[in-house]
Design an enzyme around this catalytic site. Structure first.
Site, PDB file in Angstrom:
ATOM      1  N   GLU A 247       0.847  -1.193   0.000  1.00  0.00           N
ATOM      2  CA  GLU A 247       0.000   0.000   0.000  1.00  0.00           C
ATOM      3  C   GLU A 247       0.882   1.242   0.000  1.00  0.00           C
ATOM      4  OE1 GLU A 247      -3.102   0.148   3.001  1.00  0.00           O
ATOM      5  OE2 GLU A 247      -2.909   2.330   3.181  1.00  0.00           O
ATOM      6  N   GLU A 252      -2.306  11.449   3.352  1.00  0.00           N
ATOM      7  CA  GLU A 252      -3.354  11.257   4.349  1.00  0.00           C
ATOM      8  C   GLU A 252      -3.345  12.468   5.269  1.00  0.00           C
ATOM      9  OE1 GLU A 252      -4.185   6.839   5.651  1.00  0.00           O
ATOM     10  OE2 GLU A 252      -2.017   7.200   5.637  1.00  0.00           O
TER      11      GLU A 252
END
Length: 359
Positions: A247, A252
């Site tokens: 990932e 974020e």
């Protein structure tokens, strides 16, 4: 009398022994034709297509022609220095480099003859013109382009594995293209057993990429508990599961920790709270658009905000970041990372101006 007979037969005995020795050697496969000879005189010549005084590193096509020769070689192994390897029986080969920009590669050639081999290297400096592999400028109002984006729908297992509180939908209430931007709208509302709704778009099955520059221009939602993300997952997630698929979290942001941007990688042994993560505090993350991007190669992944480097990760062949990944854009609410949702939260919008992927 016995002595004279012994002397008479001695040459015959020696002759028979010699014949027997030669016969045994032949039956053991010891013919000189079976001896492996180590290759020698390995020569590697390169021709960069379009190279001239104006373009010393080529015309931008990335094409290099190789002429390889070695005495007594039956095959060649060519490692191009960018993670790709060719097994060839011919010394005449052409290879196209894909990474945009001007880079030097150490090309290693091994000439083989059975179990015998020799190796040599040559350095190639090549220019590759930038090429757009995928883009969405979100210039057409309405629903997102279905040829590029699908959706994750619902609450997922355990709140998508993170105890998140939202229910993802594909309703215009939660996702739409308007005024040149994609809008992912997180809302407080009672919907199919959840208290919040939002959207999660992904290019799985429509577009994926191995290496390149991936770039988003976005303005982040505001509010405690919002958790917007721009990220990627390995195409093989359905067969090897997470985190073995890998990932890459390009961006974020946690509404409870305003303006702190996280760049993170998850993989086996480094996932969840043990992931490889770096953060950078910027200004106006929720009021202005910023460019969030990575430069992803066989030997590194570099993270940028507004083209300023803030994280470098060393990529190696034993990590999952050497396969195709698909793109994801979403805004979660709460969860293990998003934290406590502000009880006064009503609605907030995650705006993405464009998505661009270059070689």
């Amino acid at each position: 009398m016995q002595n004279s007979i012994y002397n008479y037969n001695k040459p015959l005995v020696l002759l028979l022994a010699l014949i027997l020795l030669i016969s045994c050697s032949s039956s053991d496969g010891g013919s000189s034709n079976d001896i492996e000879i180590t290759p020698s005189n390995l020569v590697i010549s390169t021709e960069i297509v379009g190279k001239n005084s104006t373009n010393p590193n080529g015309d931008g096509s990335g094409i290099v022609k190789f002429t390889i020769s070695a005495t007594n070689a039956s095959s060649y192994i060519i490692s191009y220095g960018d993670g790709n390897v060719l097994n060839a029986t011919s010394g005449l080969n052409s290879y196209t480099y894909k990474t945009a920009g001007t880079f030097s590669y150490i090309v290693t050639v091994t000439a083989n003859n059975g179990s015998k081999s020799i190796s040599s290297t040559v350095t190639v400096t090549i220019n590759v013109s930038s090429e757009t592999l995928f883009s969405d400028e979100f210039n057409t109002d309405g629903t997102p382009d279905s040829s590029k984006w699908g959706y994750d729908i619902g609450t997922g297992s355990g709140g998508w594995g993170n105890n998140e509180s939202q229910n993802y939908t594909n309703r215009p209430d939660n996702v739409k293209v308007e005024n040149g931007v994609l809008k992912i709208i997180a809302k407080k509302e009672s919907y199919q057993g959840s208290n919040y709704t939002s959207a999660r778009l992904l290019s799985k099955g429509k577009f994926s990429v191995k290496y390149g520059k991936i770039e988003f221009r976005a303005k982040l939602p505001v509010g405690g508990g919002t958790w917007p993300a721009l990220w990627m997952l390995g195409d093989n997630i359905s067969t090897v599961s997470w985190p073995a698929c890998g990932e890459i979290d390009i961006m974020e942001h946690i509404g409870n920790d305003l303006n702190k941007i996280h760049g993170t990688l998850h993989y086996t042994g480094r996932s969840g709270g043990n992931a490889d993560s770096t953060s950078k505090v910027i200004s106006n993350a929720t009021t202005e658009f910023h460019i969030y991007s990575i430069d992803w190669r066989a030997d590194y992944i570099k993270f940028y905000i507004d083209n300023v480097l803030f994280k470098t990760f060393t990529n190696t062949s034993n990590l999952p970041f050497n396969q195709k990944f698909f793109l994801i854009m979403n805004c979660a609410m709460g969860g293990n990372f998003g934290g406590t949702i502000d009880p006064n939260f009503v609605s907030s919008t995650f705006e993405i101006d464009y998505v661009r992927v270059y070689n």
